[in-house]
Design an enzyme around this catalytic site. Structure first.
Site, PDB file in Angstrom:
ATOM      1  N   HIS A   8       0.817  -1.214   0.000  1.00 30.80           N
ATOM      2  CA  HIS A   8       0.000   0.000   0.000  1.00 30.80           C
ATOM      3  C   HIS A   8       0.854   1.268   0.000  1.00 30.80           C
ATOM      4  O   HIS A   8       2.055   1.229   0.282  1.00 30.80           O
ATOM      5  CB  HIS A   8      -0.918   0.002   1.227  1.00 30.80           C
ATOM      6  N   GLN A  20       2.306  -0.583  12.406  1.00 34.73           N
ATOM      7  CA  GLN A  20       0.889  -0.419  12.102  1.00 34.73           C
ATOM      8  C   GLN A  20       0.099  -1.680  12.361  1.00 34.73           C
ATOM      9  O   GLN A  20      -0.918  -1.661  13.023  1.00 34.73           O
ATOM     10  CB  GLN A  20       0.688  -0.007  10.632  1.00 34.73           C
ATOM     11  N   ARG A  57      -5.899   1.388   4.370  1.00 33.86           N
ATOM     12  CA  ARG A  57      -4.762   1.837   3.554  1.00 33.86           C
ATOM     13  C   ARG A  57      -4.597   1.011   2.285  1.00 33.86           C
ATOM     14  O   ARG A  57      -4.212   1.541   1.241  1.00 33.86           O
ATOM     15  CB  ARG A  57      -3.479   1.863   4.381  1.00 33.86           C
ATOM     16  N   GLU A  82      -2.378  -7.413   7.099  1.00 33.36           N
ATOM     17  CA  GLU A  82      -1.063  -7.259   7.728  1.00 33.36           C
ATOM     18  C   GLU A  82      -0.929  -8.115   8.981  1.00 33.36           C
ATOM     19  O   GLU A  82      -1.925  -8.470   9.625  1.00 33.36           O
ATOM     20  CB  GLU A  82      -0.830  -5.777   8.077  1.00 33.36           C
ATOM     21  N   HIS A 138       0.508  -5.698   2.392  1.00 28.27           N
ATOM     22  CA  HIS A 138       1.318  -5.002   3.390  1.00 28.27           C
ATOM     23  C   HIS A 138       2.777  -5.451   3.318  1.00 28.27           C
ATOM     24  O   HIS A 138       3.072  -6.580   2.929  1.00 28.27           O
ATOM     25  CB  HIS A 138       0.750  -5.274   4.778  1.00 28.27           C
TER      26      HIS A 138
END
Length: 193
Positions: A8, A20, A57, A82, A138
């Site tokens: 992303h 994240q 995202r 992710e 991710h």
């Protein structure tokens, strides 16, 4: 079949070097610009399907790619989400001395679990019958996958970097790496079954 994995675009947490994981952080203005620029590069290439992790995202990045390339709305692919960094989410990736913090906290999702669901997602996409599919995912997912498929450790995955796999029944887990983080991969680096 080819499967293109794209990380992303940039978020504020990327910019600040924070873990994240499953935290649902949106793209920042730079991330949107990266997605649009990448989409222009992908226009006219033979990609026929578009998937993405369900986090904001990745959905925002994939939506921009789909709009500009003509691939349309992305199909959510929950297993490509992710890695969960548990209690480390929101913490800095780098320690005060500049070294990278190890993701060895007991609340962090195990590597084996990430790989198991990632391969399940890839097999699902391969079974769709699309000739060439893009998946917006991710950095950690792509890096752990490359570490598992190649004989060398993968570096950090850049925002919007493209990794290309080909299905190959004779390759490790049925996938051969052709492009890693935007770089061609020599055949001898890929594992055989």
């Amino acid at each position: 079949m080819r499967i293109g994995l794209i990380r992303h675009g940039e978020t504020e947490w990327n910019r600040k070097a924070l873990f994240q994981g499953m935290s649902d952080i949106p793209l920042n203005d730079t991330g949107y610009d990266q997605a649009r620029r990448t989409a222009v590069l992908l226009e006219g290439q033979p990609w026929s399907a578009l998937f993405c992790s369900p986090l904001t995202r990745t959905t925002q990045t994939a939506t921009e790619l789909g709009r500009i390339t003509g691939l349309g709305e992305p199909t959510p692919l929950p297993d490509i989400v992710e890695r969960s960094f548990g209690e480390l989410e929101g913490e800095t990736v780098f320690l005060p001395d500049g070294t990278r913090r190890l993701a060895d906290h007991p609340t962090v999702e195990p590597v084996a679990a990430v790989l198991e669901r990632t391969y399940r997602a890839l097999e699902h996409v391969a079974a769709t019958g699309a000739s060439d599919a893009l998946i917006v995912t991710h950095g950690t997912v792509v890096r752990l996958l490359l570490n598992d498929l190649l004989t060398v450790a993968s570096p950090a995955i850049n925002n919007l970097a493209l990794t290309v796999l080909e299905t190959d029944p004779d390759a490790r887990h049925g996938f051969r790496v052709r492009l890693a983080n935007g770089y061609p991969v020599a055949v001898e680096l890929t594992h055989s079954v």
